[in-house]
Write a protein that holds these residues in place. Structure first.
Motif, PDB file in Angstrom:
ATOM      1  N   ILE A   1     -12.190  29.984  23.837  1.00  0.00           N
ATOM      2  CA  ILE A   1     -13.607  29.675  23.625  1.00  0.00           C
ATOM      3  C   ILE A   1     -13.851  29.598  22.123  1.00  0.00           C
ATOM      4  CG2 ILE A   1     -15.986  30.400  24.025  1.00  0.00           C
ATOM      5  CD1 ILE A   1     -15.037  31.992  26.424  1.00  0.00           C
ATOM      6  N   VAL A   2     -14.368  28.463  21.656  1.00  0.00           N
ATOM      7  CA  VAL A   2     -14.623  28.276  20.230  1.00  0.00           C
ATOM      8  C   VAL A   2     -16.009  27.675  20.022  1.00  0.00           C
ATOM      9  CG1 VAL A   2     -12.198  27.979  19.574  1.00  0.00           C
ATOM     10  CG2 VAL A   2     -13.537  25.989  20.262  1.00  0.00           C
ATOM     11  N   ASP A   3     -16.524  27.856  18.810  1.00  0.00           N
ATOM     12  CA  ASP A   3     -17.762  27.194  18.410  1.00  0.00           C
ATOM     13  C   ASP A   3     -17.470  25.767  17.988  1.00  0.00           C
ATOM     14  OD1 ASP A   3     -19.006  29.601  18.845  1.00  0.00           O
ATOM     15  OD2 ASP A   3     -19.121  30.161  16.728  1.00  0.00           O
ATOM     16  N   ASP A   4     -18.508  24.953  17.921  1.00  0.00           N
ATOM     17  CA  ASP A   4     -18.302  23.563  17.517  1.00  0.00           C
ATOM     18  C   ASP A   4     -18.011  23.424  16.029  1.00  0.00           C
ATOM     19  OD1 ASP A   4     -20.829  24.217  16.648  1.00  0.00           O
ATOM     20  OD2 ASP A   4     -21.889  22.715  17.839  1.00  0.00           O
ATOM     21  N   ASP A   5     -18.146  24.500  15.246  1.00  0.00           N
ATOM     22  CA  ASP A   5     -17.756  24.455  13.839  1.00  0.00           C
ATOM     23  C   ASP A   5     -16.551  25.362  13.574  1.00  0.00           C
ATOM     24  OD1 ASP A   5     -19.197  26.772  14.264  1.00  0.00           O
ATOM     25  OD2 ASP A   5     -20.277  26.703  12.369  1.00  0.00           O
ATOM     26  N   THR A   6     -15.729  25.547  14.606  1.00  0.00           N
ATOM     27  CA  THR A   6     -14.446  26.234  14.445  1.00  0.00           C
ATOM     28  C   THR A   6     -13.359  25.196  14.215  1.00  0.00           C
ATOM     29  OG1 THR A   6     -15.102  28.052  15.903  1.00  0.00           O
ATOM     30  CG2 THR A   6     -12.756  27.750  15.529  1.00  0.00           C
ATOM     31  N   LEU A   7     -12.510  25.438  13.234  1.00  0.00           N
ATOM     32  CA  LEU A   7     -11.330  24.615  12.990  1.00  0.00           C
ATOM     33  C   LEU A   7     -10.118  25.414  13.452  1.00  0.00           C
ATOM     34  CD1 LEU A   7     -12.231  23.450   9.367  1.00  0.00           C
ATOM     35  CD2 LEU A   7     -12.426  22.090  11.468  1.00  0.00           C
ATOM     36  N   ILE A   8      -9.251  24.798  14.248  1.00  0.00           N
ATOM     37  CA  ILE A   8      -8.167  25.576  14.855  1.00  0.00           C
ATOM     38  C   ILE A   8      -6.900  24.742  14.980  1.00  0.00           C
ATOM     39  CG2 ILE A   8      -8.804  24.986  17.244  1.00  0.00           C
ATOM     40  CD1 ILE A   8      -8.202  28.040  17.857  1.00  0.00           C
ATOM     41  N   SER A   9      -5.775  25.420  14.861  1.00  0.00           N
ATOM     42  CA  SER A   9      -4.476  24.785  15.107  1.00  0.00           C
ATOM     43  C   SER A   9      -4.021  25.174  16.509  1.00  0.00           C
ATOM     44  CB  SER A   9      -3.436  25.247  14.083  1.00  0.00           C
ATOM     45  OG  SER A   9      -2.136  24.852  14.493  1.00  0.00           O
ATOM     46  N   LEU A  10      -4.127  24.254  17.436  1.00  0.00           N
ATOM     47  CA  LEU A  10      -3.689  24.534  18.807  1.00  0.00           C
ATOM     48  C   LEU A  10      -2.163  24.664  18.916  1.00  0.00           C
ATOM     49  CD1 LEU A  10      -6.144  22.368  20.938  1.00  0.00           C
ATOM     50  CD2 LEU A  10      -6.217  24.820  20.495  1.00  0.00           C
ATOM     51  N   PRO A  11      -1.364  23.882  18.157  1.00  0.00           N
ATOM     52  CA  PRO A  11       0.086  24.109  18.227  1.00  0.00           C
ATOM     53  C   PRO A  11       0.486  25.529  17.797  1.00  0.00           C
ATOM     54  CG  PRO A  11      -0.360  21.944  17.308  1.00  0.00           C
ATOM     55  CD  PRO A  11      -1.681  22.655  17.397  1.00  0.00           C
ATOM     56  N   ARG A  12      -0.127  26.037  16.747  1.00  0.00           N
ATOM     57  CA  ARG A  12       0.198  27.409  16.323  1.00  0.00           C
ATOM     58  C   ARG A  12      -0.287  28.425  17.350  1.00  0.00           C
ATOM     59  NH1 ARG A  12      -1.704  26.993   9.974  1.00  0.00           N
ATOM     60  NH2 ARG A  12      -0.437  25.144   9.468  1.00  0.00           N
ATOM     61  N   LEU A  13      -1.447  28.166  17.932  1.00  0.00           N
ATOM     62  CA  LEU A  13      -1.937  29.063  18.977  1.00  0.00           C
ATOM     63  C   LEU A  13      -0.965  29.095  20.148  1.00  0.00           C
ATOM     64  CD1 LEU A  13      -4.047  30.882  20.327  1.00  0.00           C
ATOM     65  CD2 LEU A  13      -5.197  28.792  21.121  1.00  0.00           C
ATOM     66  N   ARG A  14      -0.472  27.938  20.554  1.00  0.00           N
ATOM     67  CA  ARG A  14       0.458  27.902  21.685  1.00  0.00           C
ATOM     68  C   ARG A  14       1.765  28.615  21.342  1.00  0.00           C
ATOM     69  NH1 ARG A  14       2.433  23.453  23.141  1.00  0.00           N
ATOM     70  NH2 ARG A  14       1.773  22.033  21.478  1.00  0.00           N
ATOM     71  N   GLN A  15       2.183  28.563  20.079  1.00  0.00           N
ATOM     72  CA  GLN A  15       3.360  29.322  19.668  1.00  0.00           C
ATOM     73  C   GLN A  15       3.094  30.819  19.768  1.00  0.00           C
ATOM     74  OE1 GLN A  15       4.937  28.399  15.759  1.00  0.00           O
ATOM     75  NE2 GLN A  15       6.165  30.268  15.701  1.00  0.00           N
ATOM     76  N   LEU A  16       1.923  31.256  19.321  1.00  0.00           N
ATOM     77  CA  LEU A  16       1.579  32.674  19.389  1.00  0.00           C
ATOM     78  C   LEU A  16       1.488  33.157  20.831  1.00  0.00           C
ATOM     79  CD1 LEU A  16       0.682  35.279  17.904  1.00  0.00           C
ATOM     80  CD2 LEU A  16      -1.671  34.413  18.066  1.00  0.00           C
ATOM     81  N   LEU A  17       0.907  32.348  21.700  1.00  0.00           N
ATOM     82  CA  LEU A  17       0.698  32.770  23.089  1.00  0.00           C
ATOM     83  C   LEU A  17       2.002  32.974  23.844  1.00  0.00           C
ATOM     84  CD1 LEU A  17      -2.435  30.693  24.180  1.00  0.00           C
ATOM     85  CD2 LEU A  17      -2.289  33.117  23.583  1.00  0.00           C
ATOM     86  N   ARG A  18       3.097  32.386  23.365  1.00  0.00           N
ATOM     87  CA  ARG A  18       4.379  32.617  24.008  1.00  0.00           C
ATOM     88  C   ARG A  18       4.752  34.107  23.986  1.00  0.00           C
ATOM     89  NH1 ARG A  18       6.532  30.787  27.920  1.00  0.00           N
ATOM     90  NH2 ARG A  18       6.471  28.631  27.132  1.00  0.00           N
ATOM     91  N   CYS A  19       4.199  34.856  23.047  1.00  0.00           N
ATOM     92  CA  CYS A  19       4.524  36.278  22.920  1.00  0.00           C
ATOM     93  C   CYS A  19       3.813  37.148  23.955  1.00  0.00           C
ATOM     94  CB  CYS A  19       4.164  36.780  21.519  1.00  0.00           C
ATOM     95  SG  CYS A  19       5.050  35.934  20.182  1.00  0.00           S
ATOM     96  N   TYR A  20       2.822  36.593  24.628  1.00  0.00           N
ATOM     97  CA  TYR A  20       1.983  37.391  25.518  1.00  0.00           C
ATOM     98  C   TYR A  20       2.187  36.996  26.970  1.00  0.00           C
ATOM     99  CZ  TYR A  20      -0.327  38.546  21.127  1.00  0.00           C
ATOM    100  OH  TYR A  20      -0.583  38.960  19.850  1.00  0.00           O
TER     101      TYR A  20
ATOM    102  N   CYS B   1       8.597  33.754  19.410  1.00  0.00           N
ATOM    103  CA  CYS B   1       8.947  34.326  20.715  1.00  0.00           C
ATOM    104  C   CYS B   1       9.551  33.280  21.650  1.00  0.00           C
ATOM    105  CB  CYS B   1       7.711  34.956  21.355  1.00  0.00           C
ATOM    106  SG  CYS B   1       7.019  36.334  20.425  1.00  0.00           S
ATOM    107  N   GLY B   2       9.942  32.144  21.077  1.00  0.00           N
ATOM    108  CA  GLY B   2      10.498  31.075  21.898  1.00  0.00           C
ATOM    109  C   GLY B   2       9.652  29.819  21.800  1.00  0.00           C
ATOM    110  N   ASP B   3       9.881  28.891  22.708  1.00  0.00           N
ATOM    111  CA  ASP B   3       9.128  27.640  22.703  1.00  0.00           C
ATOM    112  C   ASP B   3       7.650  27.900  22.962  1.00  0.00           C
ATOM    113  OD1 ASP B   3      11.466  26.219  22.299  1.00  0.00           O
ATOM    114  OD2 ASP B   3      11.789  25.860  24.445  1.00  0.00           O
ATOM    115  N   PRO B   4       6.761  27.138  22.317  1.00  0.00           N
ATOM    116  CA  PRO B   4       5.319  27.298  22.563  1.00  0.00           C
ATOM    117  C   PRO B   4       4.993  27.104  24.037  1.00  0.00           C
ATOM    118  CG  PRO B   4       5.704  25.867  20.673  1.00  0.00           C
ATOM    119  CD  PRO B   4       7.041  26.078  21.312  1.00  0.00           C
ATOM    120  N   VAL B   5       3.921  27.735  24.491  1.00  0.00           N
ATOM    121  CA  VAL B   5       3.478  27.478  25.859  1.00  0.00           C
ATOM    122  C   VAL B   5       3.034  26.029  25.966  1.00  0.00           C
ATOM    123  CG1 VAL B   5       2.773  29.875  26.165  1.00  0.00           C
ATOM    124  CG2 VAL B   5       1.077  28.164  25.456  1.00  0.00           C
TER     125      VAL B   5
END
Length: 476
Positions: free
Chosen positions: A339-358, A252-256
């Motif tokens: 909000i995540v648990d301390d045993d959550t593994l996450i890709s913040l760059p991919r999340l920021r790319q997804l959030l551009r759509c919203y 949806c464009g550049d990541p947030v």
């Protein structure tokens, strides 16, 4: 529960007028008589006018717009093909009931409105492209008076907790459909399921992995059909495909910006030395604003105590304290809260790319959607382990509503879901978020934003293999 069903007209012009806001379209009521249905389905191959395509859309503005575009593309293709006009439905418009996303509650109504005129019901994702001529060729291979469950089969590679370890002794004996490739039900099968769902409840109150649970319900411990593999139902493009799929991570464009996301990590003292170092060794570096919330203050991490004692069962009290802090002047102002648990593994760059759509000004709660008691007017929620993403507008709406915990140790994700349901706010699902580990999912899970739990794995290795990007973001 009251339902409002809007049925499209049978001709392309009526559907396009409806798309432009016209009131054109017929409303059908009542069930088809069984004898009439049998007479209808016993004839020869179906044309497109005998196909109902259901796009598994969502109410969120981005998803609704995406699904509507897919609908127009399908109808335009049908007009050019000249082999009839299918009925194309958007799932989120099918009724006022949010739980229709789990499909089973909608089956009686689908049969009531379309069972007399349709031979096939074909379910696709918003991002599934359909070649109608190839789809018709596939459907013509199967006798429409028989029960058929068609799709691209997926299998569990290992016994999976999200499937309650079903078929653990012979994983290859049971398959379930890849929703990205589309899956189909013949009308006789849909009719039987629609009748059954009204008198026989599900074994579990929880909807966790929709595609697997639908296949189990259809199979009915051997009394119903298993999935029939259709090679033309594809996710990757190849010759003779009736369907293809691109990605669950849209461009949806550049990541947030990093500054647009505030990250809240829930932890407790007993996990400070075990889990927090994993976060620091993997994804913490990708966060601009991040705080660890614990039951004690530990300057070496550092952690913040919110005055809520740690609980073993649920963390509702802690989560609602995080929501209030996010809106305060104690933290930098950001559009999004993760909000995540301390045993959550996450890709913040991919999340920021997804959030551009919203749109962060829209009330959005995003993650992996589960359901509770959806056949009995229950509610949906974002399961916490995979990460819960809320827009600032969503947090403000929730906090100002007064809806909250019935106890500090209540399950925070379910309470949030119940609250947003009472406020009329839809839960937005992304299959990129995962409550469990990578090996609990089928091999189709090639792209992800998050995984959860450190049981019997090296979490750093899992992060590097599944979530760490080695190429520039503009190449993803």
């Amino acid at each position: 529960m009251s339902h409002r069903y809007v049925v499209d007209g049978c001709k392309l012009v009526a559907v396009l007028l409806l798309w432009l806001g016209s009131s054109a379209g017929d409303k059908h009521v009542g069930h088809a008589h069984a004898a009439e249905h049998q007479e209808h389905t016993a004839h020869g191959p179906a044309g497109l006018e005998e196909v109902v395509l259901l796009i598994q859309s969502q109410r969120n503005t981005f998803h609704a717009r995406h699904a509507a575009q897919r609908k127009v593309e399908i109808l335009q293709q049908a007009a050019e093909l000249g082999q009839g006009v299918p009925v194309v439905l958007l799932l989120h418009e099918l009724s006022d009931y949010e739980g229709d996303w789990s499909i089973l509650p909608a089956l009686p109504h689908l049969f009531a409105f379309y069972g007399q005129s349709a031979s096939w019901f074909f379910f696709i994702e918003e991002g599934t492209s359909v070649t109608l001529s190839a789809l018709l060729q596939v459907l013509h291979r199967y006798q429409v008076q028989e029960e058929w469950f068609l799709g691209k089969p997926l299998y569990d590679n290992e016994a999976s907790i999200i499937h309650h370890y079903a078929f653990s002794e012979d994983l290859g004996s049971f398959s379930y459909p890849d929703p990205a490739a589309g899956w189909a039900l013949s009308t006789p099968l849909l009719q039987r399921l629609a009748e059954r769902i009204q008198y026989k409840s599900l074994k579990s109150d929880f909807t966790i992995d929709l595609k697997h649970e639908i296949a189990l319900y259809i199979w009915e411990e051997g009394n119903g059909p298993k999935l029939t593999a259709v090679q033309e139902f594809c996710t990757e493009t190849r010759d003779n495909c009736a369907t293809t799929f691109t990605s669950y991570l849209p461009n949806c464009g550049d990541p947030v910006s990093k500054r647009d996301v505030f990250v809240a990590v829930k932890t407790c003292q007993k996990f400070h030395s075990e889990r927090v170092p994993v976060v620091k060794a993997t994804w913490e570096k990708d966060a601009e604003f991040l705080e660890y919330y614990s039951d004690v203050t530990d300057a070496s991490i550092p952690t913040i105590s919110l005055g809520v004692p740690n609980t073993e069962r649920g963390h509702c009290g802690k989560t609602f304290a995080i929501l209030k802090r996010f809106l305060s002047k104690d933290v930098p102002k950001a559009d999004w809260l993760l909000i995540v648990d301390d045993d959550t593994l996450i890709s913040l760059p991919r999340l920021r790319q997804l959030l551009r759509c919203y749109d962060p000004k829209e009330v959005v709660i995003l993650g992996e959607r589960y359901g509770y008691s959806l056949l009995q007017s229950g509610y949906s929620y974002i399961t916490g382990g995979g990460g819960m993403v809320l827009s600032r507008s969503a947090v403000s709406r929730l906090v100002s509503s007064g809806c909250g915990c019935y106890s500090d140790d209540a399950p925070d994700d379910m309470v949030l879901g119940r609250c947003f349901t009472s406020l009329g706010v839809p839960i937005t699902h992304s299959p990129l978020f995962h409550q469990a580990q990578p090996y609990d999912y089928s091999e189709a899970t090639q792209q992800a934003i998050s995984f959860h739990k450190h049981w019997n794995i090296d979490p750093v290795v899992v992060y590097k293999h599944w979530l760490q990007d080695t190429q520039p973001r503009d190449e993803l």
